[in-house]
Design a protein around this motif. Structure first.
Motif, PDB file in Angstrom:
ATOM      1  N   ARG A   9      -5.638   4.689  -4.590  1.00 25.59           N
ATOM      2  CA  ARG A   9      -4.888   4.893  -3.347  1.00 25.59           C
ATOM      3  C   ARG A   9      -4.040   3.664  -3.058  1.00 25.59           C
ATOM      4  O   ARG A   9      -4.511   2.536  -3.136  1.00 25.59           O
ATOM      5  N   LYS A  10      -2.789   3.901  -2.719  1.00 25.85           N
ATOM      6  CA  LYS A  10      -1.846   2.809  -2.496  1.00 25.85           C
ATOM      7  C   LYS A  10      -1.291   2.883  -1.077  1.00 25.85           C
ATOM      8  O   LYS A  10      -0.983   3.953  -0.584  1.00 25.85           O
ATOM      9  N   ILE A  11      -1.155   1.710  -0.473  1.00 28.83           N
ATOM     10  CA  ILE A  11      -0.597   1.614   0.875  1.00 28.83           C
ATOM     11  C   ILE A  11       0.510   0.570   0.840  1.00 28.83           C
ATOM     12  O   ILE A  11       0.342  -0.503   0.270  1.00 28.83           O
ATOM     13  N   LEU A  12       1.632   0.895   1.450  1.00 25.48           N
ATOM     14  CA  LEU A  12       2.744  -0.030   1.600  1.00 25.48           C
ATOM     15  C   LEU A  12       2.903  -0.322   3.085  1.00 25.48           C
ATOM     16  O   LEU A  12       3.050   0.594   3.892  1.00 25.48           O
ATOM     17  N   ILE A  13       2.860  -1.602   3.436  1.00 29.18           N
ATOM     18  CA  ILE A  13       3.027  -2.003   4.830  1.00 29.18           C
ATOM     19  C   ILE A  13       4.279  -2.874   4.896  1.00 29.18           C
ATOM     20  O   ILE A  13       4.338  -3.925   4.271  1.00 29.18           O
ATOM     21  N   PHE A  31      -9.331  -0.329   8.977  1.00 33.34           N
ATOM     22  CA  PHE A  31      -9.512   0.996   8.394  1.00 33.34           C
ATOM     23  C   PHE A  31     -10.000   0.906   6.952  1.00 33.34           C
ATOM     24  O   PHE A  31     -10.906   1.631   6.556  1.00 33.34           O
ATOM     25  N   ILE A  32      -9.414   0.004   6.170  1.00 31.45           N
ATOM     26  CA  ILE A  32      -9.747  -0.120   4.756  1.00 31.45           C
ATOM     27  C   ILE A  32     -10.970  -1.014   4.566  1.00 31.45           C
ATOM     28  O   ILE A  32     -11.913  -0.654   3.878  1.00 31.45           O
ATOM     29  N   GLY A  33     -10.918  -2.224   5.168  1.00 34.11           N
ATOM     30  CA  GLY A  33     -12.026  -3.156   5.073  1.00 34.11           C
ATOM     31  C   GLY A  33     -12.544  -3.332   3.659  1.00 34.11           C
ATOM     32  O   GLY A  33     -11.802  -3.697   2.769  1.00 34.11           O
ATOM     33  N   ASN A  34     -13.809  -3.040   3.475  1.00 33.31           N
ATOM     34  CA  ASN A  34     -14.473  -3.206   2.184  1.00 33.31           C
ATOM     35  C   ASN A  34     -14.439  -1.948   1.324  1.00 33.31           C
ATOM     36  O   ASN A  34     -15.164  -1.862   0.341  1.00 33.31           O
ATOM     37  N   THR A  35     -13.643  -0.962   1.693  1.00 32.73           N
ATOM     38  CA  THR A  35     -13.582   0.283   0.941  1.00 32.73           C
ATOM     39  C   THR A  35     -12.892   0.047  -0.405  1.00 32.73           C
ATOM     40  O   THR A  35     -11.749  -0.411  -0.443  1.00 32.73           O
ATOM     41  N   PRO A  36     -13.555   0.340  -1.501  1.00 29.16           N
ATOM     42  CA  PRO A  36     -12.934   0.125  -2.817  1.00 29.16           C
ATOM     43  C   PRO A  36     -11.870   1.169  -3.130  1.00 29.16           C
ATOM     44  O   PRO A  36     -11.824   2.239  -2.516  1.00 29.16           O
ATOM     45  N   GLY A  37     -11.006   0.834  -4.082  1.00 29.51           N
ATOM     46  CA  GLY A  37     -10.036   1.803  -4.586  1.00 29.51           C
ATOM     47  C   GLY A  37      -8.683   1.772  -3.922  1.00 29.51           C
ATOM     48  O   GLY A  37      -7.849   2.626  -4.182  1.00 29.51           O
ATOM     49  N   PHE A  38      -8.429   0.788  -3.063  1.00 28.59           N
ATOM     50  CA  PHE A  38      -7.139   0.688  -2.402  1.00 28.59           C
ATOM     51  C   PHE A  38      -6.337  -0.467  -2.980  1.00 28.59           C
ATOM     52  O   PHE A  38      -6.881  -1.507  -3.307  1.00 28.59           O
ATOM     53  N   ASP A  39      -5.058  -0.259  -3.095  1.00 28.10           N
ATOM     54  CA  ASP A  39      -4.095  -1.296  -3.456  1.00 28.10           C
ATOM     55  C   ASP A  39      -3.111  -1.379  -2.294  1.00 28.10           C
ATOM     56  O   ASP A  39      -2.500  -0.372  -1.932  1.00 28.10           O
ATOM     57  N   ILE A  40      -2.969  -2.562  -1.702  1.00 27.56           N
ATOM     58  CA  ILE A  40      -2.103  -2.729  -0.543  1.00 27.56           C
ATOM     59  C   ILE A  40      -0.949  -3.655  -0.913  1.00 27.56           C
ATOM     60  O   ILE A  40      -1.179  -4.754  -1.412  1.00 27.56           O
ATOM     61  N   THR A  41       0.270  -3.194  -0.681  1.00 25.76           N
ATOM     62  CA  THR A  41       1.447  -4.032  -0.861  1.00 25.76           C
ATOM     63  C   THR A  41       2.034  -4.306   0.516  1.00 25.76           C
ATOM     64  O   THR A  41       2.301  -3.373   1.277  1.00 25.76           O
ATOM     65  N   VAL A  87     -10.703  -6.882   2.743  1.00 25.91           N
ATOM     66  CA  VAL A  87      -9.911  -6.379   1.617  1.00 25.91           C
ATOM     67  C   VAL A  87      -9.904  -7.460   0.533  1.00 25.91           C
ATOM     68  O   VAL A  87      -9.545  -8.602   0.808  1.00 25.91           O
ATOM     69  N   PRO A  88     -10.302  -7.124  -0.707  1.00 28.77           N
ATOM     70  CA  PRO A  88     -10.317  -8.128  -1.770  1.00 28.77           C
ATOM     71  C   PRO A  88      -8.912  -8.660  -2.064  1.00 28.77           C
ATOM     72  O   PRO A  88      -7.938  -7.901  -2.033  1.00 28.77           O
ATOM     73  N   LEU A  89      -8.818  -9.959  -2.339  1.00 27.84           N
ATOM     74  CA  LEU A  89      -7.508 -10.569  -2.625  1.00 27.84           C
ATOM     75  C   LEU A  89      -6.783  -9.875  -3.769  1.00 27.84           C
ATOM     76  O   LEU A  89      -5.563  -9.728  -3.737  1.00 27.84           O
ATOM     77  N   GLU A  90      -7.531  -9.437  -4.785  1.00 23.30           N
ATOM     78  CA  GLU A  90      -6.881  -8.789  -5.928  1.00 23.30           C
ATOM     79  C   GLU A  90      -6.295  -7.418  -5.581  1.00 23.30           C
ATOM     80  O   GLU A  90      -5.517  -6.856  -6.346  1.00 23.30           O
ATOM     81  N   SER A  91      -6.622  -6.901  -4.408  1.00 25.51           N
ATOM     82  CA  SER A  91      -6.075  -5.618  -3.955  1.00 25.51           C
ATOM     83  C   SER A  91      -4.894  -5.785  -3.014  1.00 25.51           C
ATOM     84  O   SER A  91      -4.329  -4.798  -2.547  1.00 25.51           O
ATOM     85  N   ILE A  92      -4.534  -7.043  -2.712  1.00 24.39           N
ATOM     86  CA  ILE A  92      -3.435  -7.314  -1.779  1.00 24.39           C
ATOM     87  C   ILE A  92      -2.273  -7.917  -2.560  1.00 24.39           C
ATOM     88  O   ILE A  92      -2.421  -8.936  -3.218  1.00 24.39           O
ATOM     89  N   HIS A  93      -1.123  -7.268  -2.473  1.00 22.68           N
ATOM     90  CA  HIS A  93       0.082  -7.747  -3.153  1.00 22.68           C
ATOM     91  C   HIS A  93       1.154  -7.993  -2.094  1.00 22.68           C
ATOM     92  O   HIS A  93       1.280  -7.216  -1.150  1.00 22.68           O
ATOM     93  N   THR A  94       1.894  -9.062  -2.244  1.00 26.64           N
ATOM     94  CA  THR A  94       2.951  -9.357  -1.279  1.00 26.64           C
ATOM     95  C   THR A  94       4.288  -9.386  -1.996  1.00 26.64           C
ATOM     96  O   THR A  94       4.377  -9.729  -3.180  1.00 26.64           O
ATOM     97  N   GLU A 116       6.925   2.228  -6.067  1.00 27.20           N
ATOM     98  CA  GLU A 116       7.278   3.561  -6.550  1.00 27.20           C
ATOM     99  C   GLU A 116       6.160   4.589  -6.444  1.00 27.20           C
ATOM    100  O   GLU A 116       6.418   5.767  -6.279  1.00 27.20           O
ATOM    101  N   THR A 117       4.936   4.181  -6.534  1.00 23.20           N
ATOM    102  CA  THR A 117       3.843   5.154  -6.552  1.00 23.20           C
ATOM    103  C   THR A 117       3.055   5.168  -5.241  1.00 23.20           C
ATOM    104  O   THR A 117       1.858   5.438  -5.244  1.00 23.20           O
ATOM    105  N   VAL A 118       3.739   4.916  -4.141  1.00 25.40           N
ATOM    106  CA  VAL A 118       3.053   4.887  -2.849  1.00 25.40           C
ATOM    107  C   VAL A 118       2.513   6.280  -2.525  1.00 25.40           C
ATOM    108  O   VAL A 118       3.227   7.259  -2.576  1.00 25.40           O
ATOM    109  N   LEU A 119       1.232   6.310  -2.209  1.00 29.25           N
ATOM    110  CA  LEU A 119       0.626   7.566  -1.790  1.00 29.25           C
ATOM    111  C   LEU A 119       0.484   7.626  -0.273  1.00 29.25           C
ATOM    112  O   LEU A 119       0.522   8.681   0.326  1.00 29.25           O
ATOM    113  N   ASP A 120       0.297   6.472   0.329  1.00 31.05           N
ATOM    114  CA  ASP A 120       0.166   6.364   1.786  1.00 31.05           C
ATOM    115  C   ASP A 120       1.199   5.338   2.242  1.00 31.05           C
ATOM    116  O   ASP A 120       1.396   4.326   1.607  1.00 31.05           O
ATOM    117  N   LEU A 121       1.843   5.588   3.345  1.00 33.17           N
ATOM    118  CA  LEU A 121       2.890   4.683   3.818  1.00 33.17           C
ATOM    119  C   LEU A 121       2.628   4.329   5.274  1.00 33.17           C
ATOM    120  O   LEU A 121       2.474   5.194   6.112  1.00 33.17           O
TER     121      LEU A 121
END
Length: 124
Positions: A9-13, A31-41, A87-94, A116-121
């Motif tokens: 799951r991907k989120i773009l903020i 909302f995300i917190g410690n939930t695994p499987g998210f990539d946040i940009t 949110v783990p640092l490896e899941s946060i992209h800037t 390009e592959t944003v599933l959640d915006l």
């Protein structure tokens, strides 16, 4: 299985200097917190004003130097805030991007192109 939760799951903020952006980051962090499987940009866009906006090249350079510092600070603070919510640092992209004045597409298009592959915006 029907109840399987996707793990990619991907989120773009998109952020700026507003309180609304900060609230969006806090919401996603809670909302995300410690939930695994998210990539946040986290994306910050700097508008490139038209060339006649600046009296000379030195003023243009100063503008972008200042905007670059602001952008880096915003992105660093966003990363730290999300990480503080679990949110783990490896899941946060800037990402900071300059959007040329009069370029094709809207700011929304720039956001989508940035990830390009944003599933959640989540936008401000």
């Amino acid at each position: 299985m029907k109840n399987d939760i996707p793990t990619d799951r991907k989120i773009l903020i998109s952020i700026d200097e507003s309180g609304t952006s900060q609230r969006a980051l806090q919401y996603v962090g809670r909302f995300i917190g410690n939930t695994p499987g998210f990539d946040i940009t986290v994306l910050h866009i700097i508008e490139d004003p038209p060339e006649d906006h600046f009296p000379n090249e030195e003023a243009r350079k100063k503008y972008f130097d200042e905007k670059d510092i602001i952008s880096k600070n915003l992105l660093k603070n966003a990363q730290e805030m999300l990480h503080s919510k679990g949110v783990p640092l490896e899941s946060i992209h800037t990402r900071g991007e300059i959007r040329a004045y009069g370029s094709l597409g809207t700011v929304s298009y720039t956001h989508l192109r940035a990830h390009e592959t944003v599933l959640d915006l989540v936008c401000r």
